[in-house]
Design a protein around this motif. Structure first.
Motif, short mmCIF file in Angstrom:
data_model
loop_
_atom_site.label_atom_id
_atom_site.label_comp_id
_atom_site.label_asym_id
_atom_site.label_seq_id
_atom_site.Cartn_x
_atom_site.Cartn_y
_atom_site.Cartn_z
N LEU A 15 2.83 62.36 75.98
CA LEU A 15 3.30 62.42 74.59
C LEU A 15 2.82 63.68 73.88
O LEU A 15 3.47 64.19 72.99
CB LEU A 15 2.82 61.19 73.81
N LEU A 16 1.66 64.16 74.29
CA LEU A 16 1.09 65.34 73.64
C LEU A 16 1.85 66.61 73.95
O LEU A 16 1.62 67.65 73.34
CB LEU A 16 -0.38 65.49 74.02
N ASP A 17 2.78 66.54 74.90
CA ASP A 17 3.62 67.70 75.23
C ASP A 17 4.79 67.85 74.26
O ASP A 17 5.51 68.84 74.31
CB ASP A 17 4.16 67.58 76.66
N ALA A 19 6.56 67.99 70.32
CA ALA A 19 6.34 68.61 69.00
C ALA A 19 5.80 70.03 69.10
O ALA A 19 5.17 70.52 68.17
CB ALA A 19 5.44 67.75 68.12
N ASN A 20 6.04 70.69 70.21
CA ASN A 20 5.58 72.06 70.39
C ASN A 20 6.52 73.10 69.78
O ASN A 20 6.15 74.25 69.67
CB ASN A 20 5.37 72.37 71.87
N GLU A 21 7.73 72.69 69.43
CA GLU A 21 8.69 73.64 68.86
C GLU A 21 8.81 73.47 67.35
O GLU A 21 8.50 74.37 66.60
CB GLU A 21 10.05 73.47 69.56
N SER A 22 9.26 72.31 66.91
CA SER A 22 9.47 72.10 65.48
C SER A 22 8.24 71.54 64.78
O SER A 22 8.13 71.61 63.56
CB SER A 22 10.64 71.14 65.26
N GLY A 23 7.36 70.94 65.54
CA GLY A 23 6.18 70.31 64.95
C GLY A 23 6.34 68.82 64.72
O GLY A 23 5.40 68.15 64.32
N LEU A 24 7.54 68.27 64.98
CA LEU A 24 7.78 66.85 64.77
C LEU A 24 8.60 66.29 65.92
O LEU A 24 9.66 66.82 66.26
CB LEU A 24 8.53 66.63 63.45
N ALA A 25 8.09 65.23 66.51
CA ALA A 25 8.80 64.54 67.59
C ALA A 25 8.81 63.04 67.30
O ALA A 25 7.79 62.47 66.88
CB ALA A 25 8.14 64.83 68.94
N LEU A 26 9.97 62.43 67.51
CA LEU A 26 10.16 61.00 67.25
C LEU A 26 11.12 60.42 68.27
O LEU A 26 11.86 61.16 68.92
CB LEU A 26 10.78 60.79 65.85
N THR A 27 11.15 59.10 68.36
CA THR A 27 12.18 58.46 69.16
C THR A 27 13.41 58.26 68.27
O THR A 27 13.30 58.16 67.04
CB THR A 27 11.73 57.09 69.70
N ILE A 59 3.07 64.77 65.56
CA ILE A 59 3.11 65.88 64.60
C ILE A 59 2.13 66.93 65.09
O ILE A 59 0.99 66.60 65.42
CB ILE A 59 2.73 65.41 63.18
N SER A 60 2.58 68.17 65.14
CA SER A 60 1.69 69.25 65.58
C SER A 60 1.56 70.29 64.47
O SER A 60 2.25 70.24 63.45
CB SER A 60 2.21 69.90 66.86
N ASP A 61 0.69 71.24 64.70
CA ASP A 61 0.47 72.32 63.73
C ASP A 61 1.70 73.20 63.55
O ASP A 61 1.74 74.02 62.63
CB ASP A 61 -0.71 73.19 64.17
N LYS A 102 14.47 70.08 62.77
CA LYS A 102 15.01 69.87 64.11
C LYS A 102 14.00 69.05 64.91
O LYS A 102 13.08 69.58 65.52
CB LYS A 102 15.30 71.20 64.78
N VAL A 103 14.19 67.76 64.88
CA VAL A 103 13.27 66.82 65.50
C VAL A 103 13.39 66.88 67.02
O VAL A 103 14.48 66.87 67.57
CB VAL A 103 13.55 65.38 65.02
N GLU A 104 12.25 66.96 67.67
CA GLU A 104 12.23 66.88 69.13
C GLU A 104 12.23 65.39 69.48
O GLU A 104 11.44 64.62 68.93
CB GLU A 104 10.98 67.56 69.67
N GLN A 105 13.12 64.99 70.37
CA GLN A 105 13.26 63.58 70.67
C GLN A 105 12.33 63.15 71.81
O GLN A 105 12.36 63.71 72.89
CB GLN A 105 14.71 63.25 71.01
N ILE A 106 11.54 62.15 71.50
CA ILE A 106 10.69 61.52 72.50
C ILE A 106 11.56 60.59 73.33
O ILE A 106 12.37 59.84 72.78
CB ILE A 106 9.55 60.73 71.82
#
Length: 127
Positions: A15-17, A19-27, A59-61, A102-106
């Motif tokens: 899971l820690l991989d 949110a490296n692009e937009s900073g936000l990942a969700l299902t 959520i990432s930096d 632009k949410v990264e999809q988990i």
């Protein structure tokens, strides 16, 4: 029962991989729409977009203007308190649309698989 506690079946560090692009990942589940977060129509939003679920969020930096977005969430909740059904999820989906994030999809079936699905036996998190 409207929700259940997650079951961790395997190591979930993957899971820690996200949110490296937009900073936000969700299902996101295409079977549920944003409109389901509200008790009525809320103007200015596409309520027929697929719903981002707040159950698993990374959520990432990389997420810009974090303090501004945090304030936005509190303000939107207060502004729409009488129409919001699922507090965090409703505001989160409003924020995504208002800020065009632009949410990264988990991967849903891997990290938030419903126990009734066949994929649950191989999922990392069943929820």
């Amino acid at each position: 029962l409207h929700d259940a506690l997650p079951i961790l079946q395997k190591d979930f560090r993957g899971l820690l991989d996200y949110a490296n692009e937009s900073g936000l990942a969700l299902t996101c589940d295409p079977n549920f729409m944003v409109e389901q977060n509200f008790y009525g129509i809320i103007q200015g939003y596409d309520l027929l977009k697929p719903l981002y679920n707040s159950g698993i969020m990374i959520i990432s930096d990389k997420l810009e203007d974090y303090a501004k977005l945090s304030k936005y969430c509190y303000d939107k909740f207060i502004e729409n308190i009488n129409i919001i059904r699922y507090t965090d999820q409703a505001v989160l989906n409003m924020m995504i649309q208002d800020y065009n994030i632009k949410v990264e999809q988990i991967e849903l079936n891997m990290f938030c698989c419903h126990p009734s699905k066949e994929e649950a036996k191989d999922a990392i998190i069943v929820h």
